[in-house]
Design a protein around this motif. Structure first.
Motif, PDB file in Angstrom:
ATOM      1  N   TYR A   1      12.218 -70.720 -43.208  1.00  0.00           N
ATOM      2  CA  TYR A   1      13.000 -71.830 -42.387  1.00  0.00           C
ATOM      3  C   TYR A   1      14.525 -71.265 -42.360  1.00  0.00           C
ATOM      4  O   TYR A   1      14.888 -70.793 -43.789  1.00  0.00           O
ATOM      5  CB  TYR A   1      12.880 -72.928 -43.126  1.00  0.00           C
TER       6      TYR A   1
ATOM      7  N   GLU B   1      18.273 -72.399 -41.857  1.00  0.00           N
ATOM      8  CA  GLU B   1      19.229 -73.755 -41.221  1.00  0.00           C
ATOM      9  C   GLU B   1      20.507 -73.295 -41.517  1.00  0.00           C
ATOM     10  O   GLU B   1      21.142 -72.929 -42.341  1.00  0.00           O
ATOM     11  CB  GLU B   1      18.783 -74.913 -42.153  1.00  0.00           C
TER      12      GLU B   1
ATOM     13  N   GLU C   1       5.946 -67.187 -34.602  1.00  0.00           N
ATOM     14  CA  GLU C   1       6.384 -68.696 -34.809  1.00  0.00           C
ATOM     15  C   GLU C   1       5.021 -69.480 -34.498  1.00  0.00           C
ATOM     16  O   GLU C   1       4.031 -69.038 -33.644  1.00  0.00           O
ATOM     17  CB  GLU C   1       7.432 -68.766 -33.624  1.00  0.00           C
TER      18      GLU C   1
ATOM     19  N   LEU D   1      21.874 -68.515 -37.567  1.00  0.00           N
ATOM     20  CA  LEU D   1      20.460 -68.525 -37.415  1.00  0.00           C
ATOM     21  C   LEU D   1      19.693 -69.759 -37.591  1.00  0.00           C
ATOM     22  O   LEU D   1      20.177 -70.502 -38.783  1.00  0.00           O
ATOM     23  CB  LEU D   1      19.967 -67.365 -38.030  1.00  0.00           C
ATOM     24  N   ASN D   2      18.816 -70.145 -36.699  1.00  0.00           N
ATOM     25  CA  ASN D   2      18.374 -71.650 -36.908  1.00  0.00           C
ATOM     26  C   ASN D   2      16.908 -71.224 -36.492  1.00  0.00           C
ATOM     27  O   ASN D   2      16.692 -70.852 -35.287  1.00  0.00           O
ATOM     28  CB  ASN D   2      18.803 -72.753 -36.367  1.00  0.00           C
ATOM     29  N   GLY D   3      15.789 -71.887 -37.317  1.00  0.00           N
ATOM     30  CA  GLY D   3      14.438 -71.642 -36.758  1.00  0.00           C
ATOM     31  C   GLY D   3      13.401 -71.775 -37.958  1.00  0.00           C
ATOM     32  O   GLY D   3      13.952 -71.908 -38.999  1.00  0.00           O
ATOM     33  N   HIS D   4      12.197 -71.312 -37.454  1.00  0.00           N
ATOM     34  CA  HIS D   4      11.109 -71.406 -38.371  1.00  0.00           C
ATOM     35  C   HIS D   4      10.023 -70.064 -38.149  1.00  0.00           C
ATOM     36  O   HIS D   4       9.717 -69.918 -37.218  1.00  0.00           O
ATOM     37  CB  HIS D   4      10.423 -72.800 -38.290  1.00  0.00           C
ATOM     38  N   LYS D   5      10.153 -69.141 -39.058  1.00  0.00           N
ATOM     39  CA  LYS D   5       8.961 -68.331 -39.092  1.00  0.00           C
ATOM     40  C   LYS D   5       7.820 -68.306 -39.792  1.00  0.00           C
ATOM     41  O   LYS D   5       7.892 -68.832 -40.955  1.00  0.00           O
ATOM     42  CB  LYS D   5       9.529 -66.710 -39.145  1.00  0.00           C
TER      43      LYS D   5
ATOM     44  N   VAL E   1      14.241 -60.254 -38.616  1.00  0.00           N
ATOM     45  CA  VAL E   1      14.076 -61.492 -38.083  1.00  0.00           C
ATOM     46  C   VAL E   1      14.319 -61.224 -36.309  1.00  0.00           C
ATOM     47  O   VAL E   1      15.233 -60.717 -35.983  1.00  0.00           O
ATOM     48  CB  VAL E   1      14.976 -62.487 -38.699  1.00  0.00           C
TER      49      VAL E   1
ATOM     50  N   THR F   1      13.250 -69.676 -32.512  1.00  0.00           N
ATOM     51  CA  THR F   1      14.575 -69.441 -33.099  1.00  0.00           C
ATOM     52  C   THR F   1      15.629 -68.795 -32.615  1.00  0.00           C
ATOM     53  O   THR F   1      15.417 -68.048 -31.875  1.00  0.00           O
ATOM     54  CB  THR F   1      13.852 -68.538 -34.271  1.00  0.00           C
ATOM     55  N   THR F   2      16.714 -69.390 -32.987  1.00  0.00           N
ATOM     56  CA  THR F   2      17.919 -68.984 -32.159  1.00  0.00           C
ATOM     57  C   THR F   2      18.826 -68.315 -33.124  1.00  0.00           C
ATOM     58  O   THR F   2      19.075 -68.559 -34.380  1.00  0.00           O
ATOM     59  CB  THR F   2      18.664 -70.158 -31.448  1.00  0.00           C
TER      60      THR F   2
ATOM     61  N   ALA G   1      14.989 -63.153 -32.846  1.00  0.00           N
ATOM     62  CA  ALA G   1      15.797 -64.520 -32.649  1.00  0.00           C
ATOM     63  C   ALA G   1      16.202 -64.361 -31.225  1.00  0.00           C
ATOM     64  O   ALA G   1      16.406 -63.401 -30.828  1.00  0.00           O
ATOM     65  CB  ALA G   1      16.678 -64.905 -33.516  1.00  0.00           C
TER      66      ALA G   1
END
Length: 376
Positions: A211, A213, A127, A150-154, A168, A139-140, A170
């Motif tokens: 990403y 979302e 990240e 799942l939400n976040g950005h790698k 992933v 990221t959660t 998280a």
């Protein structure tokens, strides 16, 4: 401790070496680079069907060759020699390694697909704020009924543009940097809510920022138990670090040999530049750096299943990182201006070696980690 390869390991090494020498020369590699795909699917298919090397570290019960870390080391060194673009590291070493460590139904289903060449895994763990710290996760994956959202950005997810699956990391509980509450998921790469920004990497490969979302993830996609993924994550990153050290050894062997050959041919003042003492000293120092890198990589690989794993890997990565910088820079300098040209392989080996310096931790990061692990 036995440092000799078994007959089966020697056969594996010879098989990979012959195939790459016959079919994966520099010009062939550059065609894939210029195509912008970051890999060659036909080569990956050959790895699976003709050579069977995608099964090298997996149990025979899964259709593999019954090997382990040493087999990965052998394959990765030969792939380093040829600068192979295909995702053996992310798919077999990391994805397969995580599944082996976790076991269960997911491993039983996916490992045979890896061996067959059907499953291609990209490792989505880094990240933007995290640097090299595996627990620094924004990221959660929040519990939602029987599954997770799942939400976040790698960032810089190598092989993501053509992967079938994403591994992933998280946070399923706790604060941003807590040791507990880290989970691993192996999910299809085309789930609704996943978007990518694809780009080429400096070494000719392909990567993406990924990403998430509101991505709905089944609990069946957990690798290991929820909130308890850090041990598996740390293990596979150490195994991957040892594997890229092996890849670097292959790269550095070629850089040193190519530079030696060039010094015998290139003439200045009517004499080969290899006759000059300063060039001789540099080439000898390059040779020593390569041999030390090879030895320490083997030692780290043999300690992956011991309590000394983390310290051995950090010691190896620090040494290999220094060797990559020294050998790469000297190879380019001795070749002169053509050393950085696109037409000559040396510059491309140098780019890959430079990228490996920072992959899974810089020299400074691993020196600091080694000190913390061994000196309390």
């Amino acid at each position: 401790m036995d440092f000799n390869l078994t007959d089966e390991q020697t056969m594996l090494k010879d098989t990979v070496q012959r195939y790459l020498a016959d079919t994966y020369d520099f010009d062939t590699r550059m065609k894939a680079v210029h195509a912008g795909t970051g890999w060659n699917p036909a080569v990956w298919k050959a790895f699976a069907e003709e050579l069977g090397i995608l099964g090298a570290p997996f149990a025979e019960a899964h259709g593999g060759l019954g090997g382990g870390a040493v087999e990965n080391m052998i394959v990765m060194e030969e792939m380093g020699r040829a600068m192979v673009l295909e995702p053996y590291l992310s798919t077999v070493v990391i994805g397969g390694g995580a599944l082996k460590a976790a076991g269960g139904a997911l491993a039983e289903a996916v490992i045979p697909e890896i061996i067959a060449g059907n499953a291609i895994i990209a490792f989505a763990y880094a990240e933007p704020q995290g640097r090299y710290h595996l627990t620094d996760l924004v990221t959660t994956a929040k519990k939602d009924g029987a599954g997770f959202v799942l939400n976040g950005h790698k960032s810089v997810v190598t092989s993501a543009p053509y992967a079938t699956h994403l591994l992933v990391s998280a946070r399923t509980s706790g604060g941003q940097r807590d040791v507990g509450g880290v989970s691993l998921f192996l999910i299809p790469a085309d789930l609704p809510g996943i978007t990518r920004r694809d780009y080429a990497t400096v070494d000719g490969g392909a990567a993406a920022d990924v990403y998430f979302e509101n991505v709905a993830v089944s609990a069946d996609h957990l690798v290991g138990a929820a909130d308890a993924g850090l041990a598996i994550l740390e293990r596979v990153v150490d195994e991957a670090t040892a594997a890229v050290c092996a890849e670097a050894c292959g790269l550095l062997r070629v850089l040193q040999a190519t530079t030696l050959d060039y010094a015998k041919q290139r003439k200045q003042f009517g004499r080969p530049i290899g006759d000059f003492q300063v060039i001789q000293h540099r080439i000898v120092d390059m040779f020593l750096e390569v041999e030390q890198a090879v030895s320490i990589t083997l030692m780290a690989t043999l300690k992956l299943d011991t309590d000394e794993r983390a310290a051995a890997v950090s010691m190896a990565k620090a040494k290999v990182g220094k060797a990559a910088k020294f050998v790469g820079q000297n190879a380019v300098q001795i070749h002169g201006g053509i050393g950085i040209s696109n037409e000559l392989s040396v510059g491309h080996y140098f780019k890959r070696a430079t990228l490996i310096e920072g992959l899974f931790g810089s020299v400074d990061h691993h020196l600091d980690r080694y000190e913390r692990l061994t000196m309390g």
